[in-house]
Design a protein around this motif. Structure first.
Motif, PDB file in Angstrom:
ATOM      1  N   LEU A 174       0.833  -1.209   0.000  1.00 55.28           N
ATOM      2  CA  LEU A 174       0.000   0.000   0.000  1.00 55.28           C
ATOM      3  C   LEU A 174       0.867   1.259   0.000  1.00 55.28           C
ATOM      4  CD1 LEU A 174      -2.777   1.343   0.157  1.00 55.28           C
ATOM      5  CD2 LEU A 174      -2.614   1.216   2.647  1.00 55.28           C
ATOM      6  N   THR A 175       1.871   1.283   0.900  1.00 57.08           N
ATOM      7  CA  THR A 175       2.768   2.447   0.944  1.00 57.08           C
ATOM      8  C   THR A 175       3.444   2.661  -0.404  1.00 57.08           C
ATOM      9  OG1 THR A 175       3.248   1.736   3.201  1.00 57.08           O
ATOM     10  CG2 THR A 175       4.570   3.527   2.340  1.00 57.08           C
ATOM     11  N   GLN A 176       3.908   1.566  -0.997  1.00 56.63           N
ATOM     12  CA  GLN A 176       4.599   1.690  -2.289  1.00 56.63           C
ATOM     13  C   GLN A 176       3.653   2.249  -3.345  1.00 56.63           C
ATOM     14  OE1 GLN A 176       7.912   1.026  -3.127  1.00 56.63           O
ATOM     15  NE2 GLN A 176       8.381   0.644  -0.985  1.00 56.63           N
ATOM     16  N   ARG A 177       2.360   1.833  -3.283  1.00 54.92           N
ATOM     17  CA  ARG A 177       1.389   2.306  -4.266  1.00 54.92           C
ATOM     18  C   ARG A 177       1.130   3.814  -4.101  1.00 54.92           C
ATOM     19  NH1 ARG A 177      -2.320  -1.869  -3.856  1.00 54.92           N
ATOM     20  NH2 ARG A 177      -3.892  -0.618  -2.806  1.00 54.92           N
ATOM     21  N   ILE A 178       1.024   4.239  -2.851  1.00 53.19           N
ATOM     22  CA  ILE A 178       0.803   5.670  -2.586  1.00 53.19           C
ATOM     23  C   ILE A 178       2.004   6.492  -3.081  1.00 53.19           C
ATOM     24  CG2 ILE A 178       0.559   7.397  -0.745  1.00 53.19           C
ATOM     25  CD1 ILE A 178      -0.951   5.165   0.853  1.00 53.19           C
ATOM     26  N   LEU A 179       3.204   6.000  -2.781  1.00 51.39           N
ATOM     27  CA  LEU A 179       4.402   6.735  -3.193  1.00 51.39           C
ATOM     28  C   LEU A 179       4.514   6.794  -4.713  1.00 51.39           C
ATOM     29  CD1 LEU A 179       6.880   5.423  -0.497  1.00 51.39           C
ATOM     30  CD2 LEU A 179       6.103   7.783  -0.753  1.00 51.39           C
ATOM     31  N   ARG A 180       4.173   5.663  -5.380  1.00 51.54           N
ATOM     32  CA  ARG A 180       4.238   5.657  -6.843  1.00 51.54           C
ATOM     33  C   ARG A 180       3.276   6.661  -7.447  1.00 51.54           C
ATOM     34  NH1 ARG A 180       4.812  -0.841  -7.297  1.00 51.54           N
ATOM     35  NH2 ARG A 180       6.843  -0.791  -6.261  1.00 51.54           N
ATOM     36  N   SER A 181       2.100   6.817  -6.809  1.00 50.43           N
ATOM     37  CA  SER A 181       1.152   7.783  -7.358  1.00 50.43           C
ATOM     38  C   SER A 181       1.674   9.204  -7.152  1.00 50.43           C
ATOM     39  CB  SER A 181      -0.230   7.603  -6.733  1.00 50.43           C
ATOM     40  OG  SER A 181      -0.199   8.051  -5.401  1.00 50.43           O
ATOM     41  N   ARG A 182       2.483   9.393  -6.129  1.00 47.12           N
ATOM     42  CA  ARG A 182       3.076  10.725  -5.908  1.00 47.12           C
ATOM     43  C   ARG A 182       4.251  10.985  -6.850  1.00 47.12           C
ATOM     44  NH1 ARG A 182       4.011  11.536   0.462  1.00 47.12           N
ATOM     45  NH2 ARG A 182       5.372  13.177  -0.277  1.00 47.12           N
ATOM     46  N   ALA A 183       4.789   9.911  -7.454  1.00 44.92           N
ATOM     47  CA  ALA A 183       5.985  10.061  -8.294  1.00 44.92           C
ATOM     48  C   ALA A 183       5.720  10.971  -9.478  1.00 44.92           C
ATOM     49  CB  ALA A 183       6.468   8.697  -8.781  1.00 44.92           C
ATOM     50  N   SER A 184       4.454  10.992  -9.945  1.00 42.86           N
ATOM     51  CA  SER A 184       4.147  11.855 -11.082  1.00 42.86           C
ATOM     52  C   SER A 184       3.743  13.250 -10.598  1.00 42.86           C
ATOM     53  CB  SER A 184       3.035  11.225 -11.911  1.00 42.86           C
ATOM     54  OG  SER A 184       2.009  10.770 -11.044  1.00 42.86           O
ATOM     55  N   GLY A 185       4.554  13.843  -9.773  1.00 41.20           N
ATOM     56  CA  GLY A 185       4.362  15.245  -9.404  1.00 41.20           C
ATOM     57  C   GLY A 185       3.813  15.485  -8.013  1.00 41.20           C
ATOM     58  N   GLY A 186       3.939  14.543  -7.124  1.00 41.00           N
ATOM     59  CA  GLY A 186       3.445  14.717  -5.759  1.00 41.00           C
ATOM     60  C   GLY A 186       4.303  15.702  -4.976  1.00 41.00           C
ATOM     61  N   LYS A 187       3.739  16.239  -3.902  1.00 42.96           N
ATOM     62  CA  LYS A 187       4.496  17.243  -3.164  1.00 42.96           C
ATOM     63  C   LYS A 187       5.585  16.573  -2.311  1.00 42.96           C
ATOM     64  CE  LYS A 187       1.572  18.136   0.941  1.00 42.96           C
ATOM     65  NZ  LYS A 187       1.331  16.857   1.384  1.00 42.96           N
ATOM     66  N   GLY A 188       6.689  17.292  -2.221  1.00 38.92           N
ATOM     67  CA  GLY A 188       7.804  16.807  -1.425  1.00 38.92           C
ATOM     68  C   GLY A 188       8.731  15.857  -2.156  1.00 38.92           C
ATOM     69  N   MET A 189       8.260  15.373  -3.314  1.00 42.97           N
ATOM     70  CA  MET A 189       9.108  14.422  -4.055  1.00 42.97           C
ATOM     71  C   MET A 189       9.919  15.166  -5.116  1.00 42.97           C
ATOM     72  SD  MET A 189       8.776  10.617  -5.261  1.00 42.97           S
ATOM     73  CE  MET A 189       7.225  10.351  -4.565  1.00 42.97           C
TER      74      MET A 189
END
Ligand SMILES: O=C(O)CCC(=O)C(=O)O
Ligand SMILES: [Fe+2]
Length: 243
Positions: A174-189
């Motif tokens: 689940l954590t990996q899925r959330i982080l992957r969705s942030r990879a396309s422009g999420g904040k802090g990344m």
């Protein structure tokens, strides 16, 4: 010009103030970059080593450890006193504690072929305080395999058990899925488009990071130098057989 002289010249000229500046930049921006750390001829020796390794291995993803790097130039860099000194200085100046002996956990990661996906977008903390990333080969077209980092999301844990807990939370579908969705422009990344021959430094233990994939037919090769395991003396770590 003699071997690695560019790199050694830059390293030898670093004052304590410069090292403090590097630590400050890592604290502030998450990553420090030394452009053109390697001279072109040193970089091409490493690139030749990568291409012959990949040909030999049949164009698939491979990680080589320090004892497999003879002749690459990366072994010479890892053994060089000037390079080692950067890590102990950055550790003591940046983390404010006495630096342990510099022995690297050194890896050359070559990503290519069908297995690229399974080795990409795996967000993690390193087990070592300081990570140096030296890109050797980065695709010029298509997916470039950017480096992704959410900097400085935790401190150095006082206890190995807390470190294991952080890692367990991260190493979860689940954590990996959330982080992957942030990879396309999420904040802090942060997205870093790596340039071969530049040297990048970050707090690997403290920062969630990974790499984006590249196209199957492309090659992405990075040399990693990991330094200083904060839990090297942990009793629990030894009992778990990870010491
Ligand atoms: O190859 C990269 O860009 C990062 C690899 C990495 O984080 C690691 O091997 O610990
Ligand atoms: Fe890492």
């Amino acid at each position: 010009m003699s071997y690695l002289s560019n790199a050694k010249q830059w390293l030898s000229a670093l004052s304590d103030g410069d090292v403090r500046g590097i630590a400050h930049e890592i604290n502030k921006d998450g990553i420090f970059c030394a452009p053109n750390f390697l001279a072109a001829e040193d970089l091409s020796q490493m690139q030749n080593f990568v291409s012959s390794t990949i040909t030999r291995e049949g164009r698939q993803t491979i990680s080589l450890k320090s004892d497999e790097l003879a002749g690459s130039g990366l072994d010479d860099l890892g053994n060089s006193p000037e390079f080692k000194a950067l890590f102990s200085r950055l550790y003591s100046i940046g983390l404010g504690r006495p630096a342990p002996d510099v022995k690297f956990y050194q890896i050359l990661r070559c990503l290519t072929g069908k297995s690229v996906t399974e080795h990409s977008l795996i967000f993690h903390y390193d087990s070592y305080a300081i990570t140096a990333l030296l890109p050797i080969e980065i695709p010029k077209f298509g997916k470039r395999g950017d480096f992704l980092i959410i900097p400085n999301t935790r401190g150095i844990r006082s206890n190995y058990l807390f470190n294991l807990a952080d890692k367990a939370i991260l190493d979860n579908a689940l954590t990996q899925r959330i982080l992957r969705s942030r990879a396309s422009g999420g904040k802090g990344m942060k997205h870093v488009s790596l340039v071969p021959g530049n040297l990048y430094l970050f707090w690997g233990y403290r920062s969630i990071h990974t790499n984006e994939p590249v196209d199957e037919g492309a090659v992405r090769a990075t040399a990693l130098f990991h330094y200083a395991d904060p839990h090297a003396d942990s009793y629990l770590k030894r009992q778990l057989g990870r010491g």
